[in-house]
Design a protein around this motif. Structure first.
Motif, PDB file in Angstrom:
ATOM      1  N   ASP A   1     -48.840 -94.915 -26.617  1.00  0.00           N
ATOM      2  CA  ASP A   1     -49.523 -95.253 -27.874  1.00  0.00           C
ATOM      3  C   ASP A   1     -50.263 -96.581 -27.792  1.00  0.00           C
ATOM      4  O   ASP A   1     -51.359 -96.714 -28.326  1.00  0.00           O
ATOM      5  CB  ASP A   1     -48.528 -95.301 -29.031  1.00  0.00           C
TER       6      ASP A   1
ATOM      7  N   LEU B   1     -55.132 -87.474 -27.779  1.00  0.00           N
ATOM      8  CA  LEU B   1     -54.384 -88.553 -27.141  1.00  0.00           C
ATOM      9  C   LEU B   1     -55.161 -89.855 -27.274  1.00  0.00           C
ATOM     10  O   LEU B   1     -56.387 -89.845 -27.267  1.00  0.00           O
ATOM     11  CB  LEU B   1     -54.205 -88.264 -25.641  1.00  0.00           C
ATOM     12  N   PRO B   2     -54.441 -90.983 -27.347  1.00  0.00           N
ATOM     13  CA  PRO B   2     -55.156 -92.249 -27.294  1.00  0.00           C
ATOM     14  C   PRO B   2     -55.658 -92.458 -25.861  1.00  0.00           C
ATOM     15  O   PRO B   2     -54.876 -92.580 -24.935  1.00  0.00           O
ATOM     16  CB  PRO B   2     -54.102 -93.285 -27.683  1.00  0.00           C
TER      17      PRO B   2
ATOM     18  N   TRP C   1     -57.666 -93.677 -30.665  1.00  0.00           N
ATOM     19  CA  TRP C   1     -57.207 -92.289 -30.744  1.00  0.00           C
ATOM     20  C   TRP C   1     -58.414 -91.385 -30.675  1.00  0.00           C
ATOM     21  O   TRP C   1     -59.457 -91.665 -31.242  1.00  0.00           O
ATOM     22  CB  TRP C   1     -56.434 -92.033 -32.038  1.00  0.00           C
TER      23      TRP C   1
END
Length: 149
Positions: A91, A141-142, A148
Motif C-alpha cells: 500500500d 493495485l497501487p 492507486w
C-alpha cells in the motif's frame, strides 16, 4: 533401507496444503463453469496442482534412500522476510517498488555472488509484474507510492 524422509515429509506437506486450499475454496466460493469461471475456480485448480506436485515429490521418495540435510535457515528467513515486506509495503510503496524490494531481499541469500544478476532479475521480475498484473489483468493495485490505479 531408510526412506528419503526429507522429500517424503515436504511432499506430504505440499499435498495436504494443496488439498486444504482446494477444499476450502470449493466449500467457500462459487466454482462457476469453464465458460464463466467463478471466484473459486482458480484457487481450487491451484490447490489441486499443488497437491499433485506434492504427490510427485512424495511418492518417489518412498522408494529411495535418504540423506541427512541441514535446514536452510538463511534462505527460509529471507523468503519469509520478503513475503512480509511485500504484504506490509504494498500500500505504501506501490506494486513496482515493493516487487523490486522483495526480489532483492529474496535473492540476497542466493549462493551465486554479485550484484549485476540480482539487479537484472529485479528488473525482469518487476517488468513481468507490471505487464501481467497492471497491464494484462488491469488489477486495481497501487502502482507507485500513493498512486492507486
Amino acid at each position: 533401507m531408510r526412506r528419503d524422509l526429507y522429500d517424503l515429509g515436504w511432499g506430504v506437506i505440499l499435498a495436504l496444503t494443496g488439498l486444504a486450499v482446494a477444499g476450502y475454496a470449493w466449500a467457500s466460493y462459487d466454482m462457476g463453469s469453464l465458460r464463466r469461471m467463478g471466484p473459486g475456480f482458480f484457487p481450487v485448480t491451484l490447490g489441486l496442482l499443488l497437491a499433485g506436485l506434492g504427490a510427485l515429490i512424495a511418492i518417489p521418495a518412498m522408494g529411495r534412500p535418504g540423506q541427512r540435510r541441514p535446514f536452510a535457515w538463511p534462505e527460509t528467513i529471507a523468503v519469509v522476510t520478503a513475503l512480509l515486506v511485500f504484504g506490509l509495503a504494498l500500500d505504501g510503496l506501490g506494486v513496482l517498488l515493493t516487487t523490486a524490494l522483495t526480489v532483492l531481499i529474496a535473492s540476497a541469500v542466493a549462493p551465486r555472488r554479485g550484484l549485476g544478476w540480482r539487479l537484472a532479475l529485479t528488473v525482469v521480475v518487476t517488468a513481468l509484474v507490471w505487464l501481467v498484473f497492471v497491464q494484462g489483468l488491469n488489477m486495481s493495485l497501487p502502482v507507485w507510492p500513493g498512486a492507486w490505479r
